[in-house]
Design an enzyme around this catalytic site. Structure first.
Site, PDB file in Angstrom:
ATOM      1  N   SER A 111     120.196  37.634   2.120  1.00 52.17           N
ATOM      2  CA  SER A 111     120.207  37.858   0.627  1.00 52.17           C
ATOM      3  C   SER A 111     119.718  39.331  -0.007  1.00 52.17           C
ATOM      4  O   SER A 111     119.874  39.486  -1.100  1.00 52.17           O
ATOM      5  CB  SER A 111     119.177  36.884  -0.100  1.00 52.17           C
ATOM      6  OG  SER A 111     118.664  35.925   0.798  1.00 52.17           O
TER       7      SER A 111
ATOM      8  N   HIS B 295     111.039  39.883  -1.466  1.00 58.16           N
ATOM      9  CA  HIS B 295     110.355  39.265  -2.037  1.00 58.16           C
ATOM     10  C   HIS B 295     109.177  39.428  -2.562  1.00 58.16           C
ATOM     11  O   HIS B 295     108.478  40.551  -2.012  1.00 58.16           O
ATOM     12  CB  HIS B 295     110.079  37.866  -1.256  1.00 58.16           C
ATOM     13  CG  HIS B 295     111.429  37.168  -0.893  1.00 58.16           C
ATOM     14  ND1 HIS B 295     112.226  36.440  -1.522  1.00 58.16           N
ATOM     15  CD2 HIS B 295     111.781  37.402   0.477  1.00 58.16           C
ATOM     16  CE1 HIS B 295     113.431  36.024  -0.700  1.00 58.16           C
ATOM     17  NE2 HIS B 295     113.144  36.586   0.480  1.00 58.16           N
TER      18      HIS B 295
ATOM     19  N   VAL C 165     120.920  46.351  26.714  1.00 58.93           N
ATOM     20  CA  VAL C 165     119.970  46.151  27.495  1.00 58.93           C
ATOM     21  C   VAL C 165     120.344  45.057  28.487  1.00 58.93           C
ATOM     22  O   VAL C 165     120.240  43.876  28.122  1.00 58.93           O
ATOM     23  CB  VAL C 165     118.648  46.126  26.987  1.00 58.93           C
ATOM     24  CG1 VAL C 165     117.371  45.772  28.132  1.00 58.93           C
ATOM     25  CG2 VAL C 165     118.058  47.341  26.535  1.00 58.93           C
TER      26      VAL C 165
ATOM     27  N   CYS D  67     143.055  49.471   0.560  1.00 58.53           N
ATOM     28  CA  CYS D  67     142.589  50.648   1.039  1.00 58.53           C
ATOM     29  C   CYS D  67     142.348  50.809   2.277  1.00 58.53           C
ATOM     30  O   CYS D  67     142.386  51.653   3.196  1.00 58.53           O
ATOM     31  CB  CYS D  67     141.243  50.946   0.448  1.00 58.53           C
ATOM     32  SG  CYS D  67     140.007  49.791   0.815  1.00 58.53           S
TER      33      CYS D  67
END
Lengths: 420, 481, 115
Positions: B45, B49, B172, B444
């Site tokens: 989001s 906070h 890794v 585009c």
């Protein structure tokens, strides 16, 4: 320098509008964002253009060329590779800012504007197709551009969602260029494209058409390329029916799920929007609530035939020229309302301040009607009654009204009913 | 021999890299994806906070509040975009108001600097579309929104500027310990050696730990969240972030304005088995659509342009796990960094370096550390006179490529060639926003593709969307097979 | 048995029926009659496609058959077209292949190429 009229967009609409303005003796500048004129016609290499306007069938590029030739013969001023970045009306004039590689940022003023900006395609984002988000899911128009202009195949095993004309045309096009086209799915119980395209794009190549079906899942492979789709039948409320799932192994899903008029430029103006056309409301002169601002072609309503785009835009050009001669009008408008079985009507208003403009109305039906009766009613008065055959939502219908036969005080309603 | 290898270049790995670059260390960040910030950091989001929500005295609570404050400094140094919009937690009845009061108390204990309760009448003045059923809100003015991947880019660019190395497409595949150092195998071939390893591998942090440890004290329980994106042209529809009352499942379905004007609706919360499951579902998005109207009136669902899913690296522990391995000294884990991970990131990085690694005991600070990063040029946001000046110098600022977002050729070319540049469609989209607007790249993408091909002297057929193997095209037409 | 066709000569798409005795109905113009007759014996189509060019600014140029060609020759025609490379500027309407696959139809440019 203050121009009489600026036309924004150099495709089928803009070309016809600008030619019309020039023929009316007014100054006009056309602004096009691509590097060539012609708009979407340049990538529509198939037939079907010009039957009404030229009484001959042309491909898209040929149709564009004919207009471009006349455009050039008339020595109409134009800019290419130029994007309008800001647009407003200040007092009585329109102020435009454009941006281009060649000229940087420029400012233009005009007495009147014609918006011929066409449509953009609806994307996956605005409908929900559950699943992954791999490469290989692309709008049909984008795929068409890549194929016909650049020469690239976006995939080799193709499924198409949406039976609108772009989807049907691309089904054939991809097939001819060597792809396997496994089918076309259409949410509605009827096709959205011209009937002739069902024949020459699908039937000709045995490409199955799945009506009342939609794609309900997209799966990707380990390289995040489309791997398969799930097709499902839908019920009469368009909800997928459990148990009807069918999986297709494809690397490409072309989306032909709708066109949306591109009217973002009008955000900063006081226009009125029509939820039904997804564009702005206009009067019969194709003028918006903002005086001197005209909209035509696909930017006004999604057309099926370029010929109708040209005719409509020609009217817009003519009216814009008349506006420049006579900008101060005392407006007196009545509404045109969609009645029975009508999905939308354009124009949405008739303005009696525009006696010089024809009243040409276009509409789409809500469903398939084999034999129909159109009635245009104003109060107690039946202004028009017309029979039409084989009416489908996919094909825009038109009729004209005489403004003299209308009164200035009552709204008009258009009804369509099925008859025997 | 490296001093540190950081595994993972999400927001956590990137911000740790930047903190590390303040010291005289030799360090490298390894990222398995083809770009920084390509998984969790790309799909959340974007909220910083206030710290009102986490359980008191947890790392989450401490670092959320501290991190929120540290973003002010980060904003100035790195020129990252931050929307100071504040938030409301919305209550609709007496029962919810009681819960709201609990949150109020919680905010107090957590030392959230600013918060107050407002009744509907007051709240609606600054939030006209607030749900009419609202009775009371908890106002949290220090809540902000940022662009998480741009923060990650900014941190990584600054870290690289200050000497940290970065390698993408570097998965890794093995970790071994020998002679007091670690041997990291990348892509089953290359081997790198390091005195210390920092595991910032997000959803993969437990799998990574298991490559060398027998018993890792946390495991990841991936939790998916789905979102809708509403076109930025509805800007002004809401002014604050709107939260419902939180539940055990999390903070709930929110309405979040984004820095560029879009509105995010979501997420839902669903534990999943597959860590890589980023698929959207009917059920998930339906849930989001059903719950959002509790917060605001007239949600413009018809202006949805996009939907996506993100995975949270939630763990079996209710808090962040930030600590040295119990089995190997100088192997450090950052596990279970789910919400408020983004908010806490600056504080997490400081804590790791100063309190866990105790870095000052072993390394000196650089005296030429440059904390600043120039603001990315968002050409269309500049005032006209600045635009005209820049165009004189660089005419390609005049060539608009992405019409919906007004992104110019110069911005795209710069994004290709910058230190942390990209040659993929998605990479350019993340850096410049080309393709993020109304038409979602319909107009585009072709142009961006051609610019990438030109600037990298490669065939357009080679253009990848994201990972090098995700090519857009299959073949050229008119070529005999 | 009645045969049903949808005429593709123009976008109207008239629904045309051919009765057992050969009566044709449903067409709005005479071209529909010719269409249906041909469709029943040897269906023909106009083929539109693109051909390759050497020009970087215009890598493909659109072409068409100037007359309808037998439906069963379409894929062969496509194969022939994939061998074409336009190497010099040409005007719209120029013939680039004469009498393709002996169909009596030419392949012509539907837009000018670098002219």
């Amino acid at each position: 320098m203050k121009r009489d009229i600026i036309v924004i967009g150099g495709g089928a609409s803009g070309l016809a509008a600008a030619i019309s303005v020039k023929k009316e003796g007014k100054d006009v500048l056309l602004i096009e964002r691509e590097e060539r004129l012609g708009g979407i016609l340049n990538q529509c290499i198939h037939n079907g253009f010009g039957l009404e306007v030229f009484k001959e069938e042309y491909t898209g590029p040929e149709y564009a060329d004919i207009y471009i030739e006349e455009f050039n013969q008339l020595n109409i001023d134009y800019l290419v590779n130029t994007t309008v970045i800001k647009f407003n009306k200040i007092k009585d004039e329109f102020v435009l800012y454009t941006s281009s590689l060649a000229k940087g940022i420029q400012k233009y003023n005009a007495k009147s504007i014609i918006i011929s900006t066409g449509c953009y395609e609806r994307t996956r984002g605005s409908i929900i197709i559950p699943g992954d988000r791999p490469t290989g899911v692309i709008t049909a128009g984008s795929a068409q551009r890549y194929l016909n202009i650049d020469g690239y195949m976006v995939g080799k095993r193709v499924f198409i969602l949406g039976s609108g004309d772009i989807g049907l045309i691309m089904a054939r096009r991809m097939y001819l260029e060597g792809a396997e086209v496994l089918g076309v799915a259409e949410l509605m119980p009827y096709s959205n494209g011209l009937t002739r395209n069902i024949v020459q794009c699908l039937n000709d190549f045995d490409i199955p058409l799945y009506l009342s079906h939609t794609v309900t899942k997209i799966t990707s492979d380990e390289n995040n390329r489309l791997k398969s789709i799930v097709l499902q039948k839908v019920d009469d409320r368009f909800k997928p029916i459990e148990g009807t799932q069918k999986t297709f192994e494809v690397d490409t899903l072309l989306l032909s799920i709708g066109l949306i008029p591109d009217i973002v430029l009008l955000d900063s103006l006081d226009v009125e929007y029509d939820k039904l056309t997804k564009s702005v409301k206009v009067n019969q002169a194709l003028e918006t609530q903002v005086e001197g601002l005209f909209v035509a072609g696909n930017a006004l309503q999604v057309h099926d035939l370029a010929d109708n785009v040209s005719k409509e835009s020609e009217r817009a050009g003519y009216n814009a020229a008349k506006y420049v001669d006579n900008p101060k009008r005392k407006h007196k408008t009545i509404k045109l309302l969609s009645g029975e079985n009508i999905s939308y009507i354009s124009p949405q208003y008739i303005d009696f301040a525009w006696p010089e403009s024809d009243v040409i109305c276009s509409f789409r039906s809500k469903g398939k009607i084999e034999k129909g009766l159109i009635e245009v009613i104003q109060g107690e008065n039946k202004v028009l009654s017309k029979r039409l055959m084989y009416i489908v939502p996919a094909e825009m219908e038109t009729f004209s009204l005489k403004i003299e036969s209308l009164n200035e005080n009552e709204d008009i309603i258009i009804n369509l009913e099925a008859i025997k | 021999m490296y001093d540190f290898i950081i595994i993972g270049a999400g927001i956590i790995g990137s911000i740790i890299a930047r903190e590390l670059s303040k010291y005289q260390v030799k360090a490298i960040v390894l990222e398995k994806e083809n770009d920084v910030a390509n998984v969790q950091t790309l799909a959340n989001s974007a909220i910083i906070h206030s710290g009102h929500n986490p359980e008191p005295n947890t790392l989450k609570a401490k670092f959320n509040v501290l991190g929120n404050k540290l973003y002010d400094e980060l904003e100035k140094e790195l020129n990252i975009p931050i929307l100071h919009c504040g938030a409301f937690v919305v209550a609709h009845n007496k029962e919810e108001e009681e819960h709201l009061l609990e949150l109020y108390e919680n905010a107090k204990i957590n030392n959230v600097p600013e918060f107050e309760l407002l009744d509907y009448k007051k709240a609606v003045k600054s939030e006209p579309n607030l749900s009419k059923n609202t009775t009371k809100v908890l106002s949290l003015p220090t809540t902000k929104v940022t662009n998480p991947w741009e923060v990650a880019f900014a941190c990584m660019e600054n870290a690289m500027e200050n000497g940290i190395e970065f390698q993408k497409n570097a998965e890794v595949t093995n970790i071994k310990y020998r002679d007091k150092h670690f041997i990291i195998t990348i892509n089953n071939q290359t081997k790198l050696e390091s005195l210390a390893v920092i595991n910032a591998a997000g959803v993969n942090s437990d799998d990574l730990a298991h490559m060398i440890e027998k018993d890792t004290p946390f495991y990841i329980r991936p939790r998916k969240g789905e979102y809708f994106v509403i076109d930025r042209r509805v800007k002004g529809f809401i002014n604050h972030i709107l939260y419902p009352l939180p539940t055990d499942a999390g903070k709930g379905v929110l309405l979040t304005p984004q820095v560029h004007g879009e509105i995010l609706i979501g997420p839902n919360s669903l534990y999943i088995d597959d860590k890589y499951n980023k698929s959207v579902t009917f059920e998930g998005l339906d849930y989001v659509k059903k719950n959002a109207p509790a917060l605001a009136e007239n949600i413009p669902f018809d202006k949805i342009i996009h939907s996506f899913a993100g995975v949270r690296a939630s763990s079996n522990i209710d808090d962040f796990y930030i600590g040295e391995s119990k089995e190997y000294k100088r192997l450090y884990h950052l596990g279970g960094i789910d919400s408020p991970g983004l908010s806490a990131a600056p504080a997490i990085a400081k804590y790791l370096l100063e309190d866990i690694i105790k870095i000052k005991q072993s390394y000196n600070k650089k005296n030429n550390f440059n904390p600043y990063r120039k603001k990315r040029i968002e050409f269309h946001r500049l005032p006209l006179n600045e635009q005209l000046e820049l165009i004189k110098q660089y005419p390609t600022y005049g060539n608009i490529i992405c019409k919906c977002e007004k992104i110019t050729e110069k911005e795209i070319v710069d994004a290709i060639h910058s230190k942390l540049g990209s040659d993929t469609i998605k990479g350019i989209k993340k850096r410049t926003r080309a393709g993020s607007g109304l038409c979602q790249g319909g107009y585009c993408e072709e142009k961006v593709m051609k610019i990438i091909a030109r600037e990298t002297s490669r065939s357009p057929l080679d253009t990848a969307y994201d990972s090098p193997k995700s090519k857009i095209f299959k073949a050229e037409t008119k070529v005999e097979e | 048995m009645k045969k049903k066709f949808i005429c593709i000569v123009c976008p109207r798409g008239c629904h045309i029926t051919v009765d057992d005795d050969g009566t044709i109905s449903g067409n709005k113009c005479i071209r529909g009659i010719d269409y249906v007759k041909t469709e029943m014996t040897s269906p023909k189509r106009i083929v539109t496609s693109t051909v390759k060019t050497i020009f970087k600014e215009l890598p493909r140029v659109s072409v068409k058959t100037d007359k309808p060609v037998p439906k069963n020759k379409i894929m062969e025609i496509m194969k022939e077209l994939s061998k074409v490379i336009i190497t010099e500027p040409m005007e719209r309407g120029s013939i680039i292949i004469e009498n393709i696959m002996n169909t009596g139809s030419n392949i012509v440019l539907t837009r000018s190429c670098m002219k």
